[in-house]
Design an enzyme around this catalytic site. Sequence first.
Site, PDB file in Angstrom:
ATOM      1  CG  ASP A 259      -1.734   1.227   1.381  1.00  0.00           C
ATOM      2  OD1 ASP A 259      -2.611   1.449   0.521  1.00  0.00           O
ATOM      3  OD2 ASP A 259      -1.515   2.003   2.343  1.00  0.00           O
ATOM      4  CD  GLU A 292      -2.201   3.008  -3.228  1.00  0.00           C
ATOM      5  OE1 GLU A 292      -3.063   3.885  -3.424  1.00  0.00           O
ATOM      6  OE2 GLU A 292      -2.006   2.487  -2.125  1.00  0.00           O
ATOM      7  CG  ASP A 311      -3.802   5.073  -8.659  1.00  0.00           C
ATOM      8  OD1 ASP A 311      -4.696   4.215  -8.580  1.00  0.00           O
ATOM      9  OD2 ASP A 311      -3.071   5.367  -7.702  1.00  0.00           O
ATOM     10  CG  HIS A 314      -9.402   4.613 -11.533  1.00  0.00           C
ATOM     11  ND1 HIS A 314      -9.523   5.860 -10.937  1.00  0.00           N
ATOM     12  CD2 HIS A 314     -10.568   3.965 -11.272  1.00  0.00           C
ATOM     13  CE1 HIS A 314     -10.697   5.941 -10.336  1.00  0.00           C
ATOM     14  NE2 HIS A 314     -11.343   4.812 -10.519  1.00  0.00           N
ATOM     15  CD  GLN A 384      -8.882   5.846  -7.074  1.00  0.00           C
ATOM     16  OE1 GLN A 384      -9.431   6.942  -6.973  1.00  0.00           O
ATOM     17  NE2 GLN A 384      -7.572   5.700  -6.887  1.00  0.00           N
TER      18      GLN A 384
END
Length: 608
Positions: A259, A292, A311, A314, A384
Amino acid sequence: MTAWPEPYTHGALPLPDGRTRFRLWAPTAPDALALVIDGRDPIALHPGTDGYAEIEVDCPAGTRYRYRIGDDLLVPDPASRRQDGDVHGASVVPGPDTYPWQHPSWQGRPWSEAVIYEAHAGLAGGFAGLTAKLPELAALGVTVVELMPVADFPGPRNWGYDGVLPYAPDEAYGSPDALKRLIDTAHGLGISMMLDVVYNHFGPDGNYLPQYAAPFFRHDVSTPWGPAIDFRQPAVRRYFEENALYWLTEFRFDGLRLDAVHAIPDPEWLVELAQFVRGQIPAQRHIHLVLENDDNRASLLGQGYDAQWNDDAHHVLHHLLTGESHGYYADYADQPAQALARCLEQGWLYQGQPSRVRHGASRGEPSGHLPPTAFVLFLQNHDQTGNRAAGERLTVLVKNPERLRAAVALQLLAPQIPLIFMGEESGSRAPFLYFTSHADAALAQAVRDGRRREFSAFPGFNAADVAALPDPNAESTWAQSLPWATASAEDEEGNDDSSDAQIWRTLYGALLHLRQRAIVPVLPGTRSTGARAVGPDAVRAQWLLGDGALLTLYANLGPDRQALPPDLAPKGPLFSSLLFESRPGAFDALGLGSLCADSTVWLLEDAE
């Protein structure tokens, strides 16, 4: 002091002679430091010059223990393998692994076969509830289940990112053996298991490390969660390296998702971590390490890491689907089709250019040399969706279901690695909200206030909107987030929930089985041959697959039909969202030099 037994340095380690070795890194503990074992007098401890306090005690597995700091503060072992009474309770001396593994020869699956399903164990009914759902996921085409963090957190409800005991599975989800049974069952169904781990911060409740190990943190670097963890300290590095190894060996997870590593101020440690893990585990096991990283550091993906969450892709897809351009979506609102084409061709949009949201600071490293499988592609995930004020899913935000289905067809057949967020596969309309269960009333109020401050600055939010925000600490907030909760035959807008869910499952199943049959076998060696915008909301992208075949995507996520240059007109589909929708004239729409609104078309041409 005896030599450190490998590979574990921290925590309580049962020894072959029946004793237990206790070791605690406590370089700034007060003089009154003691090991407190239930039913016995406290045993004084004295840290050595390296900061470790160590003692061997005659006590069996199952013994309850804590450490006393000063005169009256009792704390759990920061490397506790199991807790008796949440994060403030006693730690439990572990025993040998006696779980009867049914699939001990499982070696995992190659990364190119990955179709990831991100799940929150608590919302799935705990480890046992998720175990029961595995056959359905396997039948759908899921090959990897990724658990949101399970490390012990305060209370029974939490996303998992407030964990403070990284080695102890939270028993709100079930026992350690229940977690092993989940993983073992998955392996029997051909599903790999990944775990989301948090190495960038500790939660706000139950973190006692500053009381006796102040150097664990550095005060010259701040993160959104407070002082940064100090990875310059060898004991700190070892604490987290051993944690990664523990999950991969003791529980037989097949990989880890790290993370928010952009909040780790020592990125070279990430390279050391990957080297340590891969050096300890037999090479024949397929172990996957995924990041991430908001910094888009492509260099890490050549140093032991398989992939990074994408990301950028996305954000531009979310903008195309919803029209939202506030917050970080502002960086993706200009020329979104060009941005999407860059993401499909090269992985990231931001590869070193300045970011408007970052006030002109540059972001990212060049990524075009990386294979498509180095990027995890998703339309939704816990962040998200859950970091929205009302936790809305795309089924609520995207008013045109054809557009959303077209985006799903883009995502699930693209050579990047797809990730599905729990509930997507059935078109869930339940929100995924931010939830906690802090017993400390002041902390619970601070979390409420923080959420209100955060969203009060958002465009269009007024005082009434802020006051109506769901209370993160209320059990009802957690209950609203159940993705498979039984619903009435029709929702408030008159939609038949059961029929709609079946449509979504049919779409996901068809796409995932097509992916496994036509794309996965030839995905290794795949490379992009280019992508370009062919309209304000439309792109064409192409990849040369590992066997020499050519895979071509046409996607139009806008409301208007888009004409194509004659040399780019599609000839015949591998899959088309038009045909799935069975729209009138769908067959005629293919090959006429234009793309229908809200549609995706995939072509596959055999190698010459």
